[in-house]
Design an enzyme around this catalytic site. Structure first.
Site, PDB file in Angstrom:
ATOM      1  N   ASP A  20       0.810  -1.229   0.000  1.00  0.00           N
ATOM      2  CA  ASP A  20       0.000   0.000   0.000  1.00  0.00           C
ATOM      3  C   ASP A  20       0.839   1.273   0.000  1.00  0.00           C
ATOM      4  O   ASP A  20       0.504   2.255  -0.679  1.00  0.00           O
ATOM      5  CB  ASP A  20      -0.866   0.072   1.274  1.00  0.00           C
ATOM      6  CG  ASP A  20      -1.973  -0.947   1.297  1.00  0.00           C
ATOM      7  OD1 ASP A  20      -2.162  -1.652   0.288  1.00  0.00           O
ATOM      8  OD2 ASP A  20      -2.648  -1.051   2.340  1.00  0.00           O
ATOM      9  N   HIS A  21       1.917   1.249   0.808  1.00  0.00           N
ATOM     10  CA  HIS A  21       2.620   2.517   1.005  1.00  0.00           C
ATOM     11  C   HIS A  21       3.560   2.870  -0.141  1.00  0.00           C
ATOM     12  O   HIS A  21       4.073   3.985  -0.201  1.00  0.00           O
ATOM     13  CB  HIS A  21       3.287   2.541   2.373  1.00  0.00           C
ATOM     14  CG  HIS A  21       2.236   2.525   3.451  1.00  0.00           C
ATOM     15  ND1 HIS A  21       1.228   3.465   3.510  1.00  0.00           N
ATOM     16  CD2 HIS A  21       1.985   1.641   4.448  1.00  0.00           C
ATOM     17  CE1 HIS A  21       0.419   3.188   4.515  1.00  0.00           C
ATOM     18  NE2 HIS A  21       0.846   2.074   5.095  1.00  0.00           N
ATOM     19  N   ARG A  29       2.018  12.749  -4.979  1.00  0.00           N
ATOM     20  CA  ARG A  29       2.289  13.691  -6.059  1.00  0.00           C
ATOM     21  C   ARG A  29       1.416  13.466  -7.295  1.00  0.00           C
ATOM     22  O   ARG A  29       1.568  14.166  -8.285  1.00  0.00           O
ATOM     23  CB  ARG A  29       3.764  13.586  -6.473  1.00  0.00           C
ATOM     24  CG  ARG A  29       4.710  14.246  -5.513  1.00  0.00           C
ATOM     25  CD  ARG A  29       4.539  15.755  -5.581  1.00  0.00           C
ATOM     26  NE  ARG A  29       5.437  16.434  -4.671  1.00  0.00           N
ATOM     27  CZ  ARG A  29       6.677  16.825  -5.015  1.00  0.00           C
ATOM     28  NH1 ARG A  29       7.138  16.586  -6.209  1.00  0.00           N
ATOM     29  NH2 ARG A  29       7.429  17.448  -4.136  1.00  0.00           N
ATOM     30  N   ARG A  60      -7.114   6.181  -0.935  1.00  0.00           N
ATOM     31  CA  ARG A  60      -6.004   7.074  -0.585  1.00  0.00           C
ATOM     32  C   ARG A  60      -4.650   6.550  -1.060  1.00  0.00           C
ATOM     33  O   ARG A  60      -3.708   7.296  -1.192  1.00  0.00           O
ATOM     34  CB  ARG A  60      -5.978   7.366   0.907  1.00  0.00           C
ATOM     35  CG  ARG A  60      -5.610   6.180   1.763  1.00  0.00           C
ATOM     36  CD  ARG A  60      -5.407   6.574   3.202  1.00  0.00           C
ATOM     37  NE  ARG A  60      -6.668   6.864   3.866  1.00  0.00           N
ATOM     38  CZ  ARG A  60      -6.820   6.810   5.194  1.00  0.00           C
ATOM     39  NH1 ARG A  60      -5.794   6.513   5.960  1.00  0.00           N
ATOM     40  NH2 ARG A  60      -7.985   7.061   5.748  1.00  0.00           N
ATOM     41  N   HIS A  61      -4.551   5.232  -1.233  1.00  0.00           N
ATOM     42  CA  HIS A  61      -3.274   4.719  -1.770  1.00  0.00           C
ATOM     43  C   HIS A  61      -3.522   3.761  -2.942  1.00  0.00           C
ATOM     44  O   HIS A  61      -3.347   4.147  -4.101  1.00  0.00           O
ATOM     45  CB  HIS A  61      -2.363   4.123  -0.692  1.00  0.00           C
ATOM     46  CG  HIS A  61      -3.020   3.347   0.408  1.00  0.00           C
ATOM     47  ND1 HIS A  61      -3.851   2.302   0.180  1.00  0.00           N
ATOM     48  CD2 HIS A  61      -2.941   3.487   1.760  1.00  0.00           C
ATOM     49  CE1 HIS A  61      -4.251   1.808   1.336  1.00  0.00           C
ATOM     50  NE2 HIS A  61      -3.737   2.514   2.316  1.00  0.00           N
ATOM     51  N   GLU A 162      -6.874 -13.150  11.035  1.00  0.00           N
ATOM     52  CA  GLU A 162      -5.628 -12.394  11.105  1.00  0.00           C
ATOM     53  C   GLU A 162      -5.694 -11.585  12.394  1.00  0.00           C
ATOM     54  O   GLU A 162      -6.559 -10.714  12.548  1.00  0.00           O
ATOM     55  CB  GLU A 162      -5.452 -11.476   9.886  1.00  0.00           C
ATOM     56  CG  GLU A 162      -4.143 -10.705   9.992  1.00  0.00           C
ATOM     57  CD  GLU A 162      -3.794  -9.877   8.761  1.00  0.00           C
ATOM     58  OE1 GLU A 162      -4.253 -10.208   7.650  1.00  0.00           O
ATOM     59  OE2 GLU A 162      -3.056  -8.894   8.935  1.00  0.00           O
ATOM     60  N   GLY A 203       1.619  -3.155  12.317  1.00  0.00           N
ATOM     61  CA  GLY A 203       2.648  -2.539  13.159  1.00  0.00           C
ATOM     62  C   GLY A 203       3.895  -3.387  13.325  1.00  0.00           C
ATOM     63  O   GLY A 203       4.807  -2.996  14.055  1.00  0.00           O
ATOM     64  N   GLY A 224       3.592  -4.240   6.117  1.00  0.00           N
ATOM     65  CA  GLY A 224       3.673  -3.192   5.111  1.00  0.00           C
ATOM     66  C   GLY A 224       4.583  -2.043   5.485  1.00  0.00           C
ATOM     67  O   GLY A 224       5.686  -1.902   4.954  1.00  0.00           O
ATOM     68  N   HIS A 225       4.161  -1.212   6.418  1.00  0.00           N
ATOM     69  CA  HIS A 225       4.796   0.085   6.637  1.00  0.00           C
ATOM     70  C   HIS A 225       6.288  -0.018   6.944  1.00  0.00           C
ATOM     71  O   HIS A 225       7.102   0.682   6.334  1.00  0.00           O
ATOM     72  CB  HIS A 225       4.060   0.840   7.759  1.00  0.00           C
ATOM     73  CG  HIS A 225       4.506   2.244   7.900  1.00  0.00           C
ATOM     74  ND1 HIS A 225       5.438   2.643   8.821  1.00  0.00           N
ATOM     75  CD2 HIS A 225       4.183   3.349   7.186  1.00  0.00           C
ATOM     76  CE1 HIS A 225       5.652   3.927   8.693  1.00  0.00           C
ATOM     77  NE2 HIS A 225       4.904   4.383   7.704  1.00  0.00           N
TER      78      HIS A 225
HETATM   79  N1  PXP Z   1      -2.887  -6.552   8.044  1.00  0.00           N
HETATM   80  C1  PXP Z   1      -3.993  -5.779   7.938  1.00  0.00           C
HETATM   81  C2  PXP Z   1      -5.317  -6.456   7.995  1.00  0.00           C
HETATM   82  C3  PXP Z   1      -3.891  -4.396   7.738  1.00  0.00           C
HETATM   83  O1  PXP Z   1      -5.014  -3.652   7.635  1.00  0.00           O
HETATM   84  C4  PXP Z   1      -2.614  -3.814   7.630  1.00  0.00           C
HETATM   85  C5  PXP Z   1      -2.488  -2.349   7.379  1.00  0.00           C
HETATM   86  O2  PXP Z   1      -3.033  -2.047   6.142  1.00  0.00           O
HETATM   87  C6  PXP Z   1      -1.490  -4.649   7.739  1.00  0.00           C
HETATM   88  C7  PXP Z   1      -1.664  -6.014   7.967  1.00  0.00           C
HETATM   89  C8  PXP Z   1      -0.101  -4.132   7.619  1.00  0.00           C
HETATM   90  O3  PXP Z   1       0.185  -3.237   8.660  1.00  0.00           O
HETATM   91  P1  PXP Z   1       1.528  -2.423   8.657  1.00  0.00           P
HETATM   92  O4  PXP Z   1       1.507  -1.519   7.471  1.00  0.00           O
HETATM   93  O5  PXP Z   1       1.495  -1.681   9.964  1.00  0.00           O
HETATM   94  O6  PXP Z   1       2.644  -3.413   8.583  1.00  0.00           O
END
Ligand code: PXP
Length: 255
Positions: A20-21, A29, A60-61, A162, A203, A224-225
């Site tokens: 996503d990020h 941009r 948003r992404h 999950e 997280g 992700g992040h």
């Molecule tokens: N799992 C789910 C269900 C999520 O909604 C997210 C965030 O979009 C993630 C995992 C990944 O989280 P992070 O970006 O904090 O690693």
């Protein structure tokens, strides 16, 4: 009942990379780069077991175009996170990801805060879960690690839970982290006993991932992040490889 730890089959925990990020950077941009589709290919080359994207209602992404192209290009399973709404269900049935993870969604939130309230919302969730299953899509529910939510997920016949690791990741100090890990451990045990596959996410980073990966019955982590943040500095392939290594690091003495 759960087997004693020493009798449990060792399973390799799979890494789902949430791209996503990469799209967040692009949308900042309104450019055509960086492309989450290209990022997903690099993740696969580096050993990712799954690609995860969250198509948010406010877009948003990740955009619809991303999901459409990823469906055609991704070789590993594609996991679509989405709100449990009729509009998103229609898109899932059109795009046909391998898995749909139902998540709660609020427009004002910075990221997904808390798990899906499954208990008490069975009547709304049941037809959406059934429609996805009828289409051959695996259904995962993103929930807080509580008995109530795990039991409700099993009752709705989801395939996977999950577990939301946000509270564990935000816990300050060893004791608080241990308390959150205990909740995750109990939820994983109960989920397994009720026939659910167990995943976790939210997280997770290179330091805190190991303890979650070593929880009983853990099959998959969606990250992700932290991973995309590292990729900005060291490159996507290295960031994925380092995360896989962190997942499989042996437990420290005393754990
Ligand atoms: N799992 C789910 C269900 C999520 O909604 C997210 C965030 O979009 C993630 C995992 C990944 O989280 P992070 O970006 O904090 O690693």
């Amino acid at each position: 009942m759960s087997q004693p730890l020493e009798n449990r089959p060792q399973q390799r925990v799979r890494l789902g990379v949430n791209v996503d990020h990469v799209a967040t950077l692009r949308q900042a941009r309104g450019t055509r780069y960086p492309d989450p589709v290209l990022a997903a290919s690099l993740c696969e080359l580096a050993g990712a077991d799954q690609i995860t994207v969250h198509l948010r209602e406010d877009r948003r992404h990740i955009q619809d175009r991303d999901v459409q192209i990823l469906r055609q290009t991704v070789q590993v399973p594609l996991n679509l996170e989405m709100a449990a709404t009729p509009a998103m269900l229609a898109l899932a049935l059109q795009y046909r990801p391998d898995t749909v993870t139902l998540v709660p969604e609020k427009r004002q939130e910075r990221t997904t805060e808390g798990g899906l309230a499954v208990a008490g919302h069975e009547a709304e969730l049941r037809p959406i879960i059934q429609a996805l299953k009828d289409a051959g899509i695996t259904v995962s529910l993103f929930i807080d690690p509580s008995d109530e939510q795990v039991r409700a997920s099993a009752e709705l016949r989801a395939s996977t839970i999950e577990l939301h690791t946000g509270d564990y990741c935000a816990a300050l100090g060893h004791l608080a982290a241990e308390q959150e890990l205990s909740k995750l451990r109990a939820a994983a045990e109960l989920g397994h006993d009720l026939g659910l596959a167990v995943a976790a996410g939210h997280g997770l980073d290179y330091r805190n991932v190991g303890a979650v990966a070593r929880l009983p019955w853990m099959e998959e982590l969606n990250i992700g992040h932290a991973l995309v943040s590292r990729a900005v500095l060291v490159g996507m392939e290295r960031a994925v490889r380092e995360m896989i290594a962190a997942i499989h690091l042996p437990a420290p003495l005393g754990e």
